[in-house]
Design a protein around this motif. Structure first.
Motif, PDB file in Angstrom:
ATOM      1  N   UNK A  63      -0.465  -3.050  -3.901  1.00 34.01           N
ATOM      2  CA  UNK A  63      -1.251  -2.087  -3.126  1.00 34.01           C
ATOM      3  C   UNK A  63      -0.749  -0.661  -3.296  1.00 34.01           C
ATOM      4  N   UNK A  64       0.560  -0.489  -3.278  1.00 33.26           N
ATOM      5  CA  UNK A  64       1.119   0.858  -3.448  1.00 33.26           C
ATOM      6  C   UNK A  64       0.807   1.405  -4.838  1.00 33.26           C
ATOM      7  N   UNK A  65       0.886   0.524  -5.840  1.00 35.01           N
ATOM      8  CA  UNK A  65       0.628   0.978  -7.207  1.00 35.01           C
ATOM      9  C   UNK A  65      -0.849   1.290  -7.440  1.00 35.01           C
ATOM     10  N   UNK A  66      -1.752   0.483  -6.867  1.00 36.16           N
ATOM     11  CA  UNK A  66      -3.183   0.758  -7.076  1.00 36.16           C
ATOM     12  C   UNK A  66      -3.604   2.001  -6.296  1.00 36.16           C
ATOM     13  N   UNK A  67      -2.968   2.258  -5.146  1.00 41.49           N
ATOM     14  CA  UNK A  67      -3.261   3.476  -4.402  1.00 41.49           C
ATOM     15  C   UNK A  67      -2.798   4.701  -5.201  1.00 41.49           C
ATOM     16  N   UNK A  68      -1.591   4.633  -5.754  1.00 44.03           N
ATOM     17  CA  UNK A  68      -1.089   5.743  -6.569  1.00 44.03           C
ATOM     18  C   UNK A  68      -1.949   5.924  -7.817  1.00 44.03           C
ATOM     19  N   UNK A  69      -2.427   4.829  -8.385  1.00 44.60           N
ATOM     20  CA  UNK A  69      -3.304   4.915  -9.555  1.00 44.60           C
ATOM     21  C   UNK A  69      -4.632   5.586  -9.193  1.00 44.60           C
ATOM     22  N   UNK A  91       5.541   7.444  -2.515  1.00 43.95           N
ATOM     23  CA  UNK A  91       5.077   6.151  -3.022  1.00 43.95           C
ATOM     24  C   UNK A  91       6.161   5.465  -3.849  1.00 43.95           C
ATOM     25  N   UNK A  92       6.870   6.253  -4.651  1.00 46.09           N
ATOM     26  CA  UNK A  92       7.973   5.693  -5.438  1.00 46.09           C
ATOM     27  C   UNK A  92       9.072   5.134  -4.558  1.00 46.09           C
ATOM     28  N   UNK A  93       9.414   5.882  -3.503  1.00 47.75           N
ATOM     29  CA  UNK A  93      10.450   5.413  -2.576  1.00 47.75           C
ATOM     30  C   UNK A  93      10.004   4.160  -1.821  1.00 47.75           C
ATOM     31  N   UNK A 106       9.096   1.142 -12.206  1.00 52.15           N
ATOM     32  CA  UNK A 106       7.773   1.650 -11.839  1.00 52.15           C
ATOM     33  C   UNK A 106       7.869   2.655 -10.691  1.00 52.15           C
ATOM     34  N   UNK A 107       8.761   2.405  -9.746  1.00 53.75           N
ATOM     35  CA  UNK A 107       8.971   3.346  -8.638  1.00 53.75           C
ATOM     36  C   UNK A 107       9.417   4.700  -9.184  1.00 53.75           C
TER      37      UNK A 107
END
Length: 199
Positions: free
Chosen positions: A23-29, A183-185, A85-86
């Motif tokens: 979820x965090x990665x798709x939001x950042x994407x 988001x990375x953190x 990835x973070x």
């Protein structure tokens, strides 16, 4: 039928809507690349995770129980990859940036499911809770996988659209930089319970 399906739906919704690496990665994407460029990533999650459930349910779990070291290796590779990835997300400085920062492809997102620690917990938890040795395993596994497509898919889409919505608000580079660092953190922080559980 509906009575046996409701707990699976509840489990799927609660695990799919809450923050986690996917979820965090798709939001950042969504924020950094928009909807169109994030669709392969989205489809990789929505189809890759149910495929993982089917694979584990149909025998891969037995392999890991016989060779626990293999599971441990995958866990630590997953942790290292999540931290990488973070770092990449935290260092993204520009919306739609070119070069090495590209959205996940479909196959990358599918492959990521196998090193996603939260994904393993969700998959094994669902299979342990909603299958029974006396039941028809094929049907039970298929029901779980389909529920993750039907219920889990829209949950992932919500996170993607939330990222796109934020894009309109984070027009200043310093705000975008703060968002990506946050988001990375958060993605790095999602590793902590996995590491502690591995001790």
């Amino acid at each position: 039928m509906l009575e046996s399906l409701f707990p699976i739906v509840l489990f799927t919704f609660s695990t799919s809507i809450t923050p986690g690496p996917n979820n965090l990665m798709i939001m950042a994407s969504g924020l950094n690349y928009g909807v169109n460029r994030s669709i392969p990533h989205l489809l990789g999650i929505c189809l890759g995770f149910p495929a993982m459930i089917v694979a584990i349910g149909l025998g891969l779990g037995t392999l890991f129980s016989q060779f626990p070291l293999l599971h441990e290796i995958i866990r630590w590779v997953g942790i290292a990859y999540l931290l990488y990835l973070a770092w990449v997300i935290a260092n993204t400085r520009q919306v739609d940036s070119a070069g090495s920062n590209r959205p996940f492809t479909f196959l990358q997102a599918v492959a990521f499911q196998w090193v996603n620690p939260k994904g393993w917990i969700m998959a094994v938890g669902a299979l342990a809770a909603f299958t029974s040795p006396s039941g028809e395993m094929w049907i039970e596994i298929a029901r779980i996988a389909l529920t993750f497509i039907v219920i889990g898919g829209p949950c992932i889409i919500i996170w993607l659209l939330f990222g796109v919505r934020l894009k309109k608000r984070l027009t200043e580079p310093r705000h975008l930089r703060r968002f990506n660092i946050t988001m990375g953190l958060l993605l790095a922080a999602s590793v902590v319970p996995i590491v502690l559980g591995a001790q």
